[in-house]
Design a protein around this motif. Sequence first.
Motif, mmCIF file in Angstrom:
data_model
loop_
_atom_site.group_PDB
_atom_site.id
_atom_site.type_symbol
_atom_site.label_atom_id
_atom_site.label_comp_id
_atom_site.label_asym_id
_atom_site.label_seq_id
_atom_site.Cartn_x
_atom_site.Cartn_y
_atom_site.Cartn_z
ATOM 1 N N ILE A 181 0.867 -1.187 0.000
ATOM 2 C CA ILE A 181 0.000 0.000 0.000
ATOM 3 C C ILE A 181 0.901 1.235 0.000
ATOM 4 O O ILE A 181 1.733 1.393 0.904
ATOM 5 C CB ILE A 181 -0.892 0.053 1.279
ATOM 6 N N ILE A 182 0.743 2.084 -1.026
ATOM 7 C CA ILE A 182 1.596 3.282 -1.137
ATOM 8 C C ILE A 182 0.700 4.515 -1.131
ATOM 9 O O ILE A 182 -0.151 4.667 -2.019
ATOM 10 C CB ILE A 182 2.412 3.240 -2.443
ATOM 11 N N MET A 183 0.875 5.344 -0.135
ATOM 12 C CA MET A 183 0.016 6.544 -0.047
ATOM 13 C C MET A 183 0.745 7.760 -0.603
ATOM 14 O O MET A 183 1.941 7.936 -0.360
ATOM 15 C CB MET A 183 -0.389 6.805 1.412
ATOM 16 N N HIS A 184 -0.009 8.551 -1.359
ATOM 17 C CA HIS A 184 0.497 9.843 -1.848
ATOM 18 C C HIS A 184 -0.396 10.894 -1.206
ATOM 19 O O HIS A 184 -1.565 11.012 -1.578
ATOM 20 C CB HIS A 184 0.389 9.926 -3.372
ATOM 21 N N VAL A 185 0.135 11.573 -0.202
ATOM 22 C CA VAL A 185 -0.749 12.497 0.534
ATOM 23 C C VAL A 185 -0.214 13.928 0.471
ATOM 24 O O VAL A 185 0.976 14.173 0.298
ATOM 25 C CB VAL A 185 -0.908 12.068 2.014
ATOM 26 N N VAL A 305 -5.504 4.310 7.196
ATOM 27 C CA VAL A 305 -5.044 3.320 6.205
ATOM 28 C C VAL A 305 -3.916 2.476 6.783
ATOM 29 O O VAL A 305 -3.860 1.258 6.587
ATOM 30 C CB VAL A 305 -4.592 4.037 4.904
ATOM 31 N N LYS A 306 -3.057 3.106 7.566
ATOM 32 C CA LYS A 306 -1.934 2.355 8.173
ATOM 33 C C LYS A 306 -2.474 1.244 9.081
ATOM 34 O O LYS A 306 -2.000 0.094 9.043
ATOM 35 C CB LYS A 306 -1.071 3.330 8.986
ATOM 36 N N LEU A 481 -8.865 10.825 10.308
ATOM 37 C CA LEU A 481 -9.994 9.898 10.204
ATOM 38 C C LEU A 481 -9.710 8.692 11.088
ATOM 39 O O LEU A 481 -8.577 8.268 11.245
ATOM 40 C CB LEU A 481 -10.171 9.453 8.752
ATOM 41 N N THR A 482 -10.752 8.119 11.687
ATOM 42 C CA THR A 482 -10.524 6.979 12.595
ATOM 43 C C THR A 482 -11.228 5.701 12.126
ATOM 44 O O THR A 482 -10.849 4.613 12.512
ATOM 45 C CB THR A 482 -11.085 7.332 13.994
ATOM 46 N N ARG A 483 -12.289 5.871 11.318
ATOM 47 C CA ARG A 483 -13.021 4.656 10.935
ATOM 48 C C ARG A 483 -13.354 4.656 9.444
ATOM 49 O O ARG A 483 -13.782 5.674 8.901
ATOM 50 C CB ARG A 483 -14.330 4.552 11.736
ATOM 51 N N ALA A 484 -13.188 3.499 8.847
ATOM 52 C CA ALA A 484 -13.556 3.328 7.433
ATOM 53 C C ALA A 484 -14.993 2.811 7.383
ATOM 54 O O ALA A 484 -15.379 1.922 8.144
ATOM 55 C CB ALA A 484 -12.615 2.332 6.773
ATOM 56 N N SER A 485 -15.764 3.381 6.498
ATOM 57 C CA SER A 485 -17.171 2.976 6.376
ATOM 58 C C SER A 485 -17.228 1.611 5.684
ATOM 59 O O SER A 485 -16.483 1.358 4.738
ATOM 60 C CB SER A 485 -17.900 4.034 5.546
#
Length: 668
Positions: A181-185, A305-306, A481-485
């Motif tokens: 998983i690679i994040m571009h933020v 995401v982590k 953010l803390t929770r994914a829907s």
Amino acid sequence: MKFPFLISKFQFGRCFSFKKLYSTVPGKIHKPNFLAYDSPGNILWRVALKGMETYFTKQKIEYPTQYLPSFLERCRNAKVNQEIPYFELKKKVLRSLIKSGSGFSSEIYYSNPEYLEKPVHRKNFTFYVSHLQEIIAAEFFKYARYKDILANTNVDLQRQLTKFTNPGELYPAARSQKRHIIMHVGPTNSGKTYHALQRLKQSKRGVYAGPLRLLAHEVYNRLNADGIRCNLLTGEEIREPHIVPHVVSCTVEMCSIYDSFEVAVIDEIQMIADPDRGFAWTNCLLGLQAKEIHLCGEESAVNLVKSIAKLTRDDFTVYRYNRLNRLKVAKASLRGKLKLQEGDCLVAFSRKDIFALKEKVEEKMGRRAAVIYGSLPPEVRNQQASLFNSEDHEEKILLASDAIGMGLNLTVKRIIFHKLKKFSGTEMIDIPIPQVKQIAGRAGRHQANTDSEQSPGVVTTLYDEDYEALKRAMKFPIKNLTRASIKPPDFVFEKFCSLFPNEVPVRMILERYAKLFKVQGPFSASNFNVNFFTLDLLDTVKELTIEDKISLLGIPIAKQMPQVTEFAYEIGKHIASGKRMQIYDHPYLPLDIIDRGIPRTNEALIDLERLHKKIVVYLWVSLRYPNIILPEAALMAKKITEELLARGLAHMKSSTESSSSSVVAVDN
Ligand SMILES: Nc1ncnc2c1ncn2[C@@H]1O[C@H](COP(=O)(O)OP(=O)(O)OP(=O)(O)O)[C@@H](O)[C@H]1O
């Protein structure tokens, strides 16, 4: 004027009276206040509901008391775009009065079953109410039986299917491979998507998943222009110019978790927390079968995401970017003066304001302004964006809604907020801070391939009263953010439905599912309400299978669509019967609007926009049932409608009523 027959208060509960009809405030002379008295049909319906307990007692009928309050509450809310089954019940009981020889005229009912043609006379009133109550009681016992079935059938299995301890396990294929998983933020306009796409272009089997059709289209066009074989897949449309594509550009909801990819790009990953749509991002993140998954979006999504990558035992990397062009808040607002410059984008949050401002800006600047707003089709938004971006067109000012928050590449130099509040459908609310920042970030878009120093983006407000709020919003720290829907994959809900007899409405099964649904870890239950309305619609087509209803759950139908129930019923009936249809066979799809030609007024534009939305829904269904809901004529109608909309915008003068509206009282 023959006043409706007066009925005493006790019978009608909430009722009107002559006294109220002409209420005036002492000391002030008012026009007669014609109290909008309720229709006799509505009053009959409400009194019948109010007397159900008495009815059961009088008739010595035993009934399950625990279910009556919720049943009556839903009947009371029986509006065409809310509790459809109960609205159908209301129509049924009121229509039954015609058959009971009550002398009510029939044509009124079929247009609007809440209204009887003539008032109900006292002597018949009790008869009518008990007649209605008899039918309502029968419906109530059906409802109660379904509730009993749901509460007592395979309860252990129900709990197993509604308790998610580790959602990652629902995607065994993805778990069977090592993913990275690679994040571009970073903030808007910092090159996140650019870098992810560079990697995607190198892959031989890749996928891009974007939050909007518009973005999927944009990447599809951009990659093909760069010589990358790219196909397009959105909810309504498939474009497959390449038999063996290198990349598929799609909307997140359409992203396949059953195909294997080398590189996947999921854009706007912060949407993963959205209660209505976030489940689609979660589904991709957990289920995509790709060695590399590039996620583009805000810093706020990194921790979430982590923690998910840890659960799925994937490798995890973050790249952070800074804005390519500085963004600054202007020293002051425009103080209500429409002194605009080329490259300005005036952001308003209602269609009416956009057109009223457009007229004032065009009057002042002496040339046309481009417009972009949510109910415009992506193709037309793109066309307006091109007009605004290109040197050779006069549209150098853009009027836009929050629809520009995501995706569109616009050469905006300055963002001016008309206001920082919008109508939520029920009240005026502050624009959420992340949305203010996202829209503001569109200013000062980095222009590739230009050596010249690129001026910073500027953001301000039209009125002084909003300026301080803007400054506060721009300084507001990012909230992690803390929770994914999340919501159950279709196969899990299908299994849950199979626990019950087919006669139980799927809407009630979904309510039961939502009530029992529990998930552990950094997840939260998706908002199931978005599906209740759709299921109500689909449940009206008794012949549709459960699988059909579940595959149609994502249908992009809008509650406020004119004749939405009939529109959906017609399509559902064809699917259930297998009887083929072209779009012109659909009785509730007003294609004759196209014959009116280029829209010259706001109303004509709105009619075309609504027609386009229905055509899009039709095509969405056609993509899933291509041999029954045929697309050919619909694709043609879609294209013509988009062309008419684009031309209409070019000639549009908003209707006089909106230009005089106080919402845009600006100084010239
Ligand atoms: N290294 C680069 N070389 C050339 N052009 C670039 C580069 N980085 C970004 N761009 C261009 O700058 C613009 C903004 O880039 P991009 O869309 O990737 O930013 P972003 O952070 O994803 O923005 P948003 O959050 O608004 O989507 C695009 O037109 C992109 O093509």
